[in-house]
Design an enzyme around this catalytic site. Structure first.
Site, mmCIF file in Angstrom:
data_model
loop_
_atom_site.group_PDB
_atom_site.id
_atom_site.type_symbol
_atom_site.label_atom_id
_atom_site.label_comp_id
_atom_site.label_asym_id
_atom_site.label_seq_id
_atom_site.Cartn_x
_atom_site.Cartn_y
_atom_site.Cartn_z
ATOM 1 N N ASP A 74 0.698 -1.363 -0.070
ATOM 2 C CA ASP A 74 0.077 -0.125 -0.188
ATOM 3 C C ASP A 74 0.928 1.164 0.033
ATOM 4 O O ASP A 74 2.048 1.122 0.216
ATOM 5 C CB ASP A 74 -0.980 -0.124 1.062
ATOM 6 C CG ASP A 74 -0.231 0.172 2.557
ATOM 7 O OD1 ASP A 74 0.723 -0.240 2.527
ATOM 8 O OD2 ASP A 74 -1.018 0.704 3.436
ATOM 9 N N PRO A 75 0.460 2.409 -0.297
ATOM 10 C CA PRO A 75 1.292 3.716 -0.533
ATOM 11 C C PRO A 75 1.896 4.010 0.915
ATOM 12 O O PRO A 75 1.295 3.713 1.710
ATOM 13 C CB PRO A 75 0.116 4.592 -0.887
ATOM 14 C CG PRO A 75 -1.217 3.978 -1.372
ATOM 15 C CD PRO A 75 -1.061 2.591 -0.683
#
Length: 231
Positions: A74-75
């Site tokens: 995920d970011p």
């Protein structure tokens, strides 16, 4: 207070990718993602990456020229880091530990001097899809959007690329990414697996030689190899 009307439908995505993913955008799970996103925006929750960069991986990597998929989770959830490309950070932002190890492996593998910038856009423009499994995150809350349905979207992308393309390289780093192997046809594509580049990983990422192995495979299937130097 007036509602903010930013929604995923208004976010730019390359036309070829939009057509490639058209069916996914109509599915129930994706409608739920859009609903969750709009609800968060209307609550003034800060989301990374910025809205215009959520689909950056697709806008920078031409579908017709795709060669390699590097899957992240995920970011980054700290300010000014996430830019819609897995592992990448904008120019002039401190290089995170995992990306430092990626650069170390590039030096070990291909004798490429570690870059001073962590912006991997030049890889994307050559056909490297830097895809996070989850495409958004709440500020300062790692994996906070893991229940939104993004994994179903990214899984569909991996599976569709596997089915409709040939001669791709999938780099799966860490157990989370390795679990996606079942989505990929290994008779058509090269799957490269290693530990996660994070310094916290128990076994080493260093020494995997994925970058040279990928380029050897690309040449074997008649494709131009990637210039891994950061520009």
């Amino acid at each position: 207070m007036e509602e903010i009307t930013i929604n995923i439908d208004k976010i730019k995505i390359n036309d070829d990718w939009k057509e490639f993913l058209r069916d996914e955008f109509q599915k129930k799970y994706f409608l739920e993602i859009k609903k969750q996103y709009l609800n968060a925006i209307n609550q003034n929750i800060i989301i990374y990456p910025p809205a215009n960069l959520i689909f950056n991986a697709f806008n920078l990597c031409p579908l017709k020229e795709i060669k390699i998929i590097i899957l992240g989770q995920d970011p980054y959830h700290q300010p000014n880091q996430a830019m819609g490309l897995s592992f990448s950070v904008p120019k002039n932002v401190k290089i995170p530990p995992s990306l430092n190890n990626i650069f170390k492996e590039l030096q070990n593998d291909l004798n490429i001097t570690p870059a001073k910038s962590g912006d991997l856009s030049s890889w994307a423009k050559q056909g490297v899809l830097l895809l996070n499994s989850i495409l958004s995150v709440e500020a300062n809350k790692a994996a906070s959007h893991s229940s939104w349905g993004w994994q179903e979207f990214s899984d569909a992308i991996i599976h569709k690329l596997s089915n409709e393309k040939s001669g791709l390289v999938f780099m799966l780093w860490g157990n989370y990414a390795k679990n996606k192997e079942i989505l990929i046809d290994n008779t058509k594509h090269l799957i490269l697996k290693a530990a996660h580049p994070s310094p916290l990983a128990r076994t080493g990422f260093l020494g995997c030689k994925h970058f040279s192995k990928a380029n050897e495979f690309l040449k074997k299937v008649g494709k131009i190899p990637i210039d891994w130097k950061i520009v």
